[in-house]
Scaffold this motif. Structure first.
Motif, PDB file in Angstrom:
ATOM      1  N   GLY A 137       1.020  -1.218  -0.155  1.00  0.00           N
ATOM      2  CA  GLY A 137      -0.236  -0.226   0.046  1.00  0.00           C
ATOM      3  C   GLY A 137       1.165   0.809   0.280  1.00  0.00           C
ATOM      4  N   TYR A 138       0.226   2.319   0.046  1.00  0.00           N
ATOM      5  CA  TYR A 138       0.527   3.949  -0.122  1.00  0.00           C
ATOM      6  C   TYR A 138       0.914   3.977   0.833  1.00  0.00           C
ATOM      7  CZ  TYR A 138       1.733   8.480  -1.458  1.00  0.00           C
ATOM      8  OH  TYR A 138       2.005   9.629  -1.886  1.00  0.00           O
ATOM      9  N   TYR A 139       1.838   4.661   2.097  1.00  0.00           N
ATOM     10  CA  TYR A 139       2.010   5.246   3.201  1.00  0.00           C
ATOM     11  C   TYR A 139       2.901   6.740   3.115  1.00  0.00           C
ATOM     12  CZ  TYR A 139       1.927   0.320   4.610  1.00  0.00           C
ATOM     13  OH  TYR A 139       1.241  -1.206   4.936  1.00  0.00           O
ATOM     14  N   SER A 140       2.619   7.593   3.528  1.00  0.00           N
ATOM     15  CA  SER A 140       2.869   8.834   3.666  1.00  0.00           C
ATOM     16  C   SER A 140       3.521   9.216   5.205  1.00  0.00           C
ATOM     17  CB  SER A 140       2.336  10.322   2.845  1.00  0.00           C
ATOM     18  OG  SER A 140       0.981  10.136   4.191  1.00  0.00           O
ATOM     19  N   ASN A 141       3.692  10.124   5.516  1.00  0.00           N
ATOM     20  CA  ASN A 141       3.870  10.833   6.943  1.00  0.00           C
ATOM     21  C   ASN A 141       3.534  13.014   7.099  1.00  0.00           C
ATOM     22  OD1 ASN A 141       6.050  11.896   5.823  1.00  0.00           O
ATOM     23  ND2 ASN A 141       7.779  10.415   6.823  1.00  0.00           N
ATOM     24  N   ASP A 142       3.736  13.082   7.757  1.00  0.00           N
ATOM     25  CA  ASP A 142       3.739  14.887   8.254  1.00  0.00           C
ATOM     26  C   ASP A 142       4.320  15.306   7.166  1.00  0.00           C
ATOM     27  OD1 ASP A 142       1.064  13.814   9.573  1.00  0.00           O
ATOM     28  OD2 ASP A 142       2.351  14.566  11.584  1.00  0.00           O
ATOM     29  N   PHE A 143       5.781  14.670   6.787  1.00  0.00           N
ATOM     30  CA  PHE A 143       6.555  15.341   6.062  1.00  0.00           C
ATOM     31  C   PHE A 143       6.498  15.355   4.387  1.00  0.00           C
ATOM     32  CE2 PHE A 143       8.645  14.481  10.546  1.00  0.00           C
ATOM     33  CZ  PHE A 143       8.863  15.757  10.535  1.00  0.00           C
ATOM     34  N   ASP A 144       5.200  14.812   3.872  1.00  0.00           N
ATOM     35  CA  ASP A 144       5.364  14.585   2.793  1.00  0.00           C
ATOM     36  C   ASP A 144       6.085  13.856   1.833  1.00  0.00           C
ATOM     37  OD1 ASP A 144       3.144  16.243   3.280  1.00  0.00           O
ATOM     38  OD2 ASP A 144       3.741  17.879   1.887  1.00  0.00           O
TER      39      ASP A 144
ATOM     40  N   ILE B  46      22.012   8.312   7.617  1.00  0.00           N
ATOM     41  CA  ILE B  46      22.482   6.764   7.597  1.00  0.00           C
ATOM     42  C   ILE B  46      21.670   6.511   9.202  1.00  0.00           C
ATOM     43  CG2 ILE B  46      23.733   4.623   8.335  1.00  0.00           C
ATOM     44  CD1 ILE B  46      25.203   6.223   5.748  1.00  0.00           C
ATOM     45  N   GLY B  47      20.765   5.785   9.426  1.00  0.00           N
ATOM     46  CA  GLY B  47      20.298   4.870  10.944  1.00  0.00           C
ATOM     47  C   GLY B  47      18.942   6.026  11.181  1.00  0.00           C
ATOM     48  N   THR B  48      18.794   7.008  10.201  1.00  0.00           N
ATOM     49  CA  THR B  48      17.546   7.977  10.399  1.00  0.00           C
ATOM     50  C   THR B  48      16.164   6.624  10.404  1.00  0.00           C
ATOM     51  OG1 THR B  48      18.336   9.737   9.133  1.00  0.00           O
ATOM     52  CG2 THR B  48      15.591   9.324   9.349  1.00  0.00           C
ATOM     53  N   LYS B  49      15.484   6.921  11.453  1.00  0.00           N
ATOM     54  CA  LYS B  49      14.496   6.096  11.539  1.00  0.00           C
ATOM     55  C   LYS B  49      13.039   7.125  11.452  1.00  0.00           C
ATOM     56  CE  LYS B  49      15.803   3.171  15.160  1.00  0.00           C
ATOM     57  NZ  LYS B  49      16.042   2.001  14.310  1.00  0.00           N
ATOM     58  N   GLN B  50      12.421   6.526  10.724  1.00  0.00           N
ATOM     59  CA  GLN B  50      10.666   7.428   9.795  1.00  0.00           C
ATOM     60  C   GLN B  50       9.936   6.679   9.795  1.00  0.00           C
ATOM     61  OE1 GLN B  50      12.908   7.417   5.437  1.00  0.00           O
ATOM     62  NE2 GLN B  50      11.487   9.565   5.556  1.00  0.00           N
ATOM     63  N   GLU B  51       8.936   7.562  10.167  1.00  0.00           N
ATOM     64  CA  GLU B  51       7.562   6.279  10.543  1.00  0.00           C
ATOM     65  C   GLU B  51       6.335   7.063   9.531  1.00  0.00           C
ATOM     66  OE1 GLU B  51       6.239   8.414  14.487  1.00  0.00           O
ATOM     67  OE2 GLU B  51       7.180   6.743  15.166  1.00  0.00           O
ATOM     68  N   PHE B  52       5.753   5.998   8.824  1.00  0.00           N
ATOM     69  CA  PHE B  52       5.157   5.800   7.805  1.00  0.00           C
ATOM     70  C   PHE B  52       3.176   5.381   8.683  1.00  0.00           C
ATOM     71  CE2 PHE B  52       8.941   6.483   5.891  1.00  0.00           C
ATOM     72  CZ  PHE B  52       9.020   7.143   5.119  1.00  0.00           C
ATOM     73  N   PHE B  53       2.599   5.947   7.850  1.00  0.00           N
ATOM     74  CA  PHE B  53       1.212   5.637   8.119  1.00  0.00           C
ATOM     75  C   PHE B  53       0.446   4.944   6.787  1.00  0.00           C
ATOM     76  CE2 PHE B  53       3.361   8.068  11.722  1.00  0.00           C
ATOM     77  CZ  PHE B  53       2.878   7.640  12.873  1.00  0.00           C
ATOM     78  N   GLN B  54      -0.654   4.604   7.230  1.00  0.00           N
ATOM     79  CA  GLN B  54      -1.608   3.985   5.521  1.00  0.00           C
ATOM     80  C   GLN B  54      -2.202   5.284   5.275  1.00  0.00           C
ATOM     81  OE1 GLN B  54      -2.187   0.342   5.915  1.00  0.00           O
ATOM     82  NE2 GLN B  54      -2.385   0.636   3.322  1.00  0.00           N
ATOM     83  N   ALA B  55      -1.701   5.561   3.872  1.00  0.00           N
ATOM     84  CA  ALA B  55      -3.225   7.129   3.766  1.00  0.00           C
ATOM     85  C   ALA B  55      -3.421   6.333   2.393  1.00  0.00           C
ATOM     86  CB  ALA B  55      -1.853   7.707   3.413  1.00  0.00           C
ATOM     87  N   ASP B  56      -3.903   7.434   2.030  1.00  0.00           N
ATOM     88  CA  ASP B  56      -5.509   7.549   0.371  1.00  0.00           C
ATOM     89  C   ASP B  56      -4.396   7.821  -0.462  1.00  0.00           C
ATOM     90  OD1 ASP B  56      -7.293   6.456   2.373  1.00  0.00           O
ATOM     91  OD2 ASP B  56      -8.198   8.853   2.286  1.00  0.00           O
ATOM     92  N   GLU B  57      -4.729   6.804  -1.401  1.00  0.00           N
ATOM     93  CA  GLU B  57      -3.173   7.452  -3.005  1.00  0.00           C
ATOM     94  C   GLU B  57      -3.540   8.594  -3.180  1.00  0.00           C
ATOM     95  OE1 GLU B  57      -1.689   4.068  -5.698  1.00  0.00           O
ATOM     96  OE2 GLU B  57      -2.393   2.872  -4.093  1.00  0.00           O
TER      97      GLU B  57
END
Length: 158
Positions: free
Chosen positions: A65-72, A147-158
């Motif tokens: 699926g498609y995921y995004s976060n607050d930083f686009d 390198i080592g950066t962790k990002q969170e992504f939440f399910q989004a509508d495409e």
């Protein structure tokens, strides 16, 4: 270092397990207790390290699926017919990856992918399902700062 501490605690528990028993009971009880305690501690060690590292006892495959976060930033996961995954991924104002190839390891719960960013540089990252979101950790990039950066992504509508 953790393993040394766990082994020390295990030895202490085994040493204290038979206190106050007759020698005959102590030998049979210590044998029984050592097996139970040893098995429990080993599984607890593995389980605790696993929970610390993965925040979940049961792995959940990252869903397509498609995921995004607050930083686009985006993460798009598509399973291919051959069992691999096609990944589209971005880090805002830094890089964009299209058609990276990923494989899922059911033993670690990690979907690892690698590909080239929009400037032709190699990138590798790992995707882990954290229940309510996916976490991407960059493991290799020409941009050493991420390198080592962790990002969170939440399910989004495409």
């Amino acid at each position: 270092m953790k393993k040394v501490i766990y082994l020390f605690v295990l030895c202490m528990v085994l040493g204290l397990a038979g206190c106050g028993q007759s020698q005959e009971n102590k030998e049979s009880s210590t044998e029984s207790t050592s097996v139970q305690v040893e098995n429990k501690n080993v599984s607890d060690i593995v389980s605790n390290e696993h929970l610390t590292n993965n925040d979940t006892a049961n792995f959940q495959m990252p869903e397509e699926g498609y995921y995004s976060n607050d930083f686009d930033e985006i993460l798009n996961i598509t399973k291919e017919d051959d069992g691999t995954y096609r990944i589209e991924y971005s880090v805002t104002h830094l890089l964009y990856v299209e058609n990276a190839i990923g494989t899922y390891d059911s033993e670690t719960g990690i979907l690892s992918f690698s590909g080239k960013d929009d400037r032709g540089n190699d990138i590798k990252a790992e995707i882990e399902n954290k229940g309510d979101h996916l976490e991407v950790t960059v493991t290799q990039s020409n941009y050493e700062d991420i390198i080592g950066t962790k990002q969170e992504f939440f399910q989004a509508d495409e």
